[in-house]
Scaffold this motif. Structure first.
Motif, mmCIF file in Angstrom:
data_model
loop_
_atom_site.group_PDB
_atom_site.id
_atom_site.type_symbol
_atom_site.label_atom_id
_atom_site.label_comp_id
_atom_site.label_asym_id
_atom_site.label_seq_id
_atom_site.Cartn_x
_atom_site.Cartn_y
_atom_site.Cartn_z
ATOM 1 N N ALA A 38 0.825 -1.221 0.000
ATOM 2 C CA ALA A 38 0.000 0.000 0.000
ATOM 3 C C ALA A 38 0.852 1.262 0.000
ATOM 4 C CB ALA A 38 -0.920 0.003 1.216
ATOM 5 N N GLY A 39 2.097 1.137 0.496
ATOM 6 C CA GLY A 39 2.978 2.309 0.556
ATOM 7 C C GLY A 39 3.332 2.706 1.981
ATOM 8 N N LYS A 40 3.088 1.813 2.937
ATOM 9 C CA LYS A 40 3.319 2.148 4.350
ATOM 10 C C LYS A 40 4.803 2.399 4.625
ATOM 11 C CE LYS A 40 1.429 -1.720 5.825
ATOM 12 N NZ LYS A 40 1.264 -2.320 4.468
ATOM 13 N N THR A 41 5.640 1.490 4.152
ATOM 14 C CA THR A 41 7.085 1.668 4.350
ATOM 15 C C THR A 41 7.564 2.924 3.634
ATOM 16 O OG1 THR A 41 7.482 -0.675 4.667
ATOM 17 C CG2 THR A 41 9.348 0.604 3.856
ATOM 18 N N SER A 42 7.052 3.145 2.430
ATOM 19 C CA SER A 42 7.450 4.345 1.673
ATOM 20 C C SER A 42 7.076 5.613 2.429
ATOM 21 C CB SER A 42 6.771 4.350 0.304
ATOM 22 O OG SER A 42 7.079 3.164 -0.389
ATOM 23 N N LEU A 43 5.951 5.568 3.123
ATOM 24 C CA LEU A 43 5.514 6.738 3.885
ATOM 25 C C LEU A 43 6.538 7.071 4.982
ATOM 26 C CD1 LEU A 43 3.242 8.795 4.457
ATOM 27 C CD2 LEU A 43 2.259 7.133 6.009
ATOM 28 N N LEU A 44 6.988 6.060 5.714
ATOM 29 C CA LEU A 44 7.990 6.328 6.753
ATOM 30 C C LEU A 44 9.314 6.752 6.113
ATOM 31 C CD1 LEU A 44 7.370 3.594 9.491
ATOM 32 C CD2 LEU A 44 6.323 5.830 9.206
ATOM 33 N N ARG A 45 9.621 6.150 4.974
ATOM 34 C CA ARG A 45 10.884 6.510 4.301
ATOM 35 C C ARG A 45 10.889 7.954 3.835
ATOM 36 N NH1 ARG A 45 11.391 1.333 0.462
ATOM 37 N NH2 ARG A 45 12.438 -0.077 1.902
#
Ligand code: ATP
Length: 234
Positions: A38-45
């Protein structure tokens, strides 16, 4: 404390986040939930600037992070505990913890912070000479969170702390999150384990295909029929 406005980000020509807006207030624990990819890791990154912002704004305590490089993010009071923990497996627990306290502003509090982490997590004190890679998954997660606390952060970003752990250990990890929060840290946690994470946070955002689809109190999301059907399997 943390504010994202219309944030877009991705990898090369691939866009992973579209117009994401969210807010984390001081003292809150907030979750971003959503399925695989969904993009969860990308959001924290993007918050810790590991990936570039393609549009929008990010601010920490009213100060823009847009032009702050990744290596300065920790000095803004943000500690990122990454997915899969990323410990140094051949270093001891204590050496791993120390890695989190090397920034200039944390050095003068080094001994005091180590003592604090050991008080919070006595298991880490018992295991301080053990190689991190030989510990159980739950202990490694505790060590990764402890390393994050060594910089004296205000905000902790936790990336799927329960991933890959046995169910009984998962419960312990969420208890850890609850404790961190009771210690007064502000927490932004991304998780696929939706039912469990909603029990330890105040509010949550649902992220699907890079977009925020819903937000509300933990109770609102837990009681929402669409969330229950799609993600909790009820
Ligand atoms: P998961 O729970 O599976 O980790 P996620 O919600 O954290 O998923 P991301 O890891 O942020 O999702 O991935 C979002 C999208 O970005 C996915 O389509 C993924 O394939 C893509 N992506 C992630 N990392 C990279 C990368 N380094 N290069 C190219 N695409 C990437």
């Amino acid at each position: 404390m943390l504010e994202l406005k219309n944030v877009s980000a991705g990898y090369g020509t691939f866009q992973a986040l579209f117009d994401v807006s969210l807010e984390v207030r001081a003292g809150e624990a907030v979750a971003v939930i959503g399925p695989n990819g969904a993009g969860k890791t990308s959001l924290l990154r993007v918050i810790s600037k590991v990936i570039d912002l393609n549009g929008g704004e990010i601010a920490m305590e009213g100060v823009s992070l847009n032009d702050v490089p990744a290596h300065k993010i920790i000095e803004m009071g943000i500690a990122h505990v990454p997915e899969h923990r990323r410990l140094f497996p051949r270093l001891t627990v204590e050496e791993n913890l120390k890695m989190g306290g090397f920034i200039a502003s944390a050095r003068s509090h080094f001994d005091e912070r180590l003592a604090y982490v050991y008080e919070l997590f006595p298991r880490m004190k018992e295991r301080r000479h053990q190689l991190a890679g030989t510990m159980s998954g739950g202990e490694q997660q505790m060590c990764a969170i402890g390393r994050g606390l060594m910089s004296g952060p205000k905000l902790l970003l936790l990336d799927e702390p329960s991933a890959g752990l046995a169910p009984v250990i998962v419960q312990q990890v969420f208890d850890l999150v609850r404790r961190i929060r009771e210690e007064g840290y502000t927490v932004l946690i991304v998780e696929q384990n939706i039912q469990q994470v909603l029990k330890v946070v105040d509010r949550a955002y649902l992220l699907e295909v890079g977009q925020i689809k819903m937000s509300g109190s933990s109770r609102e999301l837990l009681e929402n029929d669409d969330v229950r059907r799609a993600y909790i399997g009820l």
